[in-house]
Design an enzyme around this catalytic site. Structure first.
Site, PDB file in Angstrom:
ATOM      1  N   CYS A 189      54.016 -26.079  51.596  1.00 43.91           N
ATOM      2  CA  CYS A 189      53.293 -24.926  51.106  1.00 43.91           C
ATOM      3  C   CYS A 189      53.232 -23.678  52.422  1.00 43.91           C
ATOM      4  CB  CYS A 189      51.714 -25.209  51.281  1.00 43.91           C
ATOM      5  SG  CYS A 189      50.696 -23.703  50.808  1.00 43.91           S
ATOM      6  N   CYS A 242      50.235 -21.695  53.500  1.00 45.43           N
ATOM      7  CA  CYS A 242      49.108 -22.495  54.190  1.00 45.43           C
ATOM      8  C   CYS A 242      49.628 -22.628  55.513  1.00 45.43           C
ATOM      9  CB  CYS A 242      49.127 -24.089  53.771  1.00 45.43           C
ATOM     10  SG  CYS A 242      48.996 -24.110  52.061  1.00 45.43           S
ATOM     11  N   ASP A 243      50.922 -22.872  55.878  1.00 43.26           N
ATOM     12  CA  ASP A 243      51.601 -23.236  57.059  1.00 43.26           C
ATOM     13  C   ASP A 243      52.616 -22.281  57.702  1.00 43.26           C
ATOM     14  OD1 ASP A 243      50.138 -25.513  57.011  1.00 43.26           O
ATOM     15  OD2 ASP A 243      51.688 -26.434  55.817  1.00 43.26           O
TER      16      ASP A 243
END
Ligand code: FAD
Ligand code: NAP
Length: 321
Positions: free
Chosen positions: A136, A139-140
């Site tokens: 992701c 997300c990261d």
């Protein structure tokens, strides 16, 4: 043990399919309950710009899903933060048990559990998950400012992730096992025009290399699928974007599946192999897998459920006694 909650229509999943089913189910006065699962809003909460949702030239995925949730709630759906751990479809009313122990019974059920990211299955991928290996980018990606990143895959997700990661990374290498991308042409054009992205064709990831103290990725070992030649590429981050698999663990051995595990529905409908159970979105769609098609199937599932309930009201009421 909490009391059993009974509903005419239980919707499992809070992606575009679940929320669209909820809007239609609520407007049909079925008082649906929707269970959000571990990813409220579904897969679109893991992306940034969505440019193909009609009516919005560009909208952030998470914002779109917040709006869908608010819409479903405003129409009268009860939306619960819960996760269904067990499902019994062997008789009506159907029974669902959440991981908190709450028991739900339902006269009709819509399965909209979507899909989950696939992994390559390498031991080193597993060892560095959360420590440099991710599925992701939204997300990261933030953690990789000024660093080198490798993205694996050649579909829309891989290309979008690579483009997004250029906001942070100094260099993004897109490793793809062929020399043709599946991604839409407009995304390919953006990819090829981005000087930070370097495609590496005909290669596969063999191993993620890193250290234990502190745990982190330092490089990847990739193999040329034509010659077998092995190369190392320095990288602090590895993003695996090789597609998604339908989330069907709840219904294994209960519903007919096909095409590698997708829930089978009667063509042109959302009817599964169990009368009263309907499937919508990526959990049943091995072809299109888009937000708009998932939402469309959510609408169909609610209409199919409404028709089913109208035809079976007498026997569901009887069975619930
Ligand atoms: P999902 O969105 O997968 O939602 C599934 C839901 O089920 C989740 O809420 C989850 O919590 C819930 N759930 C699962 N198991 C349980 C359980 N046991 N109990 C309770 N709830 C459960 N499509 C586009 O059209 N445009 C785009 O720009 C686009 N970008 C994308 C970017 C990325 C990175 C990804 C991964 C996908 C993208 N897609 C895009 C595809 C799109 O996100 C999916 O087609 C769509 O989200 C599928 O919707 P769905 O409702 O079927 O399932
Ligand atoms: P996908 O379209 O299935 O593509 C998966 C990619 O990963 C393919 O290029 C595939 O290679 C590669 N791959 C698969 N298994 C592999 C393995 N074991 N090793 C190496 N490479 C592997 O998946 P996706 O990109 O996640 O997209 C899923 C769905 O969501 C699609 O329908 C897509 O259109 C949709 N989506 C849409 C958007 C958008 O509309 N903007 C954005 C993201 C996703 P091959 O090509 O060689 O098979």
């Amino acid at each position: 043990m909490p009391d059993t909650r009974h509903t005419r229509l239980l919707i499992i999943g809070s992606g575009p399919a679940g929320y669209s089913a909820a809007v239609y189910g609520a407007r049909a006065l079925l008082d649906p309950i929707l269970i959000q699962g571990l990813q409220p809003g579904g897969q679109l909460t893991t992306t940034t710009e969505v440019e193909n949702w009609p009516g919005d030239t560009e909208i952030q995925g998470p914002d779109l899903m917040v709006r869908m949730e608010a819409h479903a709630r405003a129409m009268g759906t009860e939306i619960l933060q819960d996760y269904i751990a067990e499902l019994d479809l062997s008789r009506r009313p159907f029974t669902a048990i959440s991981d908190s122990g709450q028991r739900y019974t339902a006269d009709a059920l819509i399965l909209a559990t979507g899909a989950q990211a696939k992994w390559l299955g390498l031991p080193s991928e597993e060892a560095f998950k959360g420590f440099g290996v991710s599925a992701c980018a939204t997300c990261d990606g933030f953690f990789y400012r000024g660093q080198e990143i490798v993205v694996i895959g050649g579909g829309n997700t891989a290309v979008e992730e690579a483009l997004f990661l250029t906001r942070f990374a100094s260099k993004v290498t897109l490793v793809h096992r062929r020399d043709t991308l599946r991604a839409e042409k407009i995304l390919q054009e953006r990819l090829f025009n981005n000087p930070k992205i370097h495609p590496l064709w005909h290669h596969q990831l063999d191993e993620v290399l890193g250290s234990d103290m502190p745990r982190g990725v330092e490089a990847v070992r990739v193999r040329d699928v034509r010659t077998g030649a092995v190369t190392e590429i320095p990288a602090e981050g590895v993003f695996v974007a090789i597609g998604h698999a339908p989330a069907t663990s709840l219904v294994t051995d209960q519903l007919e599946t096909h095409m590698g595990g997708y829930v089978k529905v009667r063509p042109g409908t959302t009817e599964t192999s169990v009368p009263g159970v309907f499937a919508a979105g990526d959990v049943t769609d091995h072809v299109y897998r888009q937000a708009i098609t998932s939402a469309g199937m959510g609408c169909m599932a609610a209409l199919d459920a409404e028709r089913f309930l109208a035809e079976h009201t007498a026997d569901t009421a009887h069975a619930a006694e």
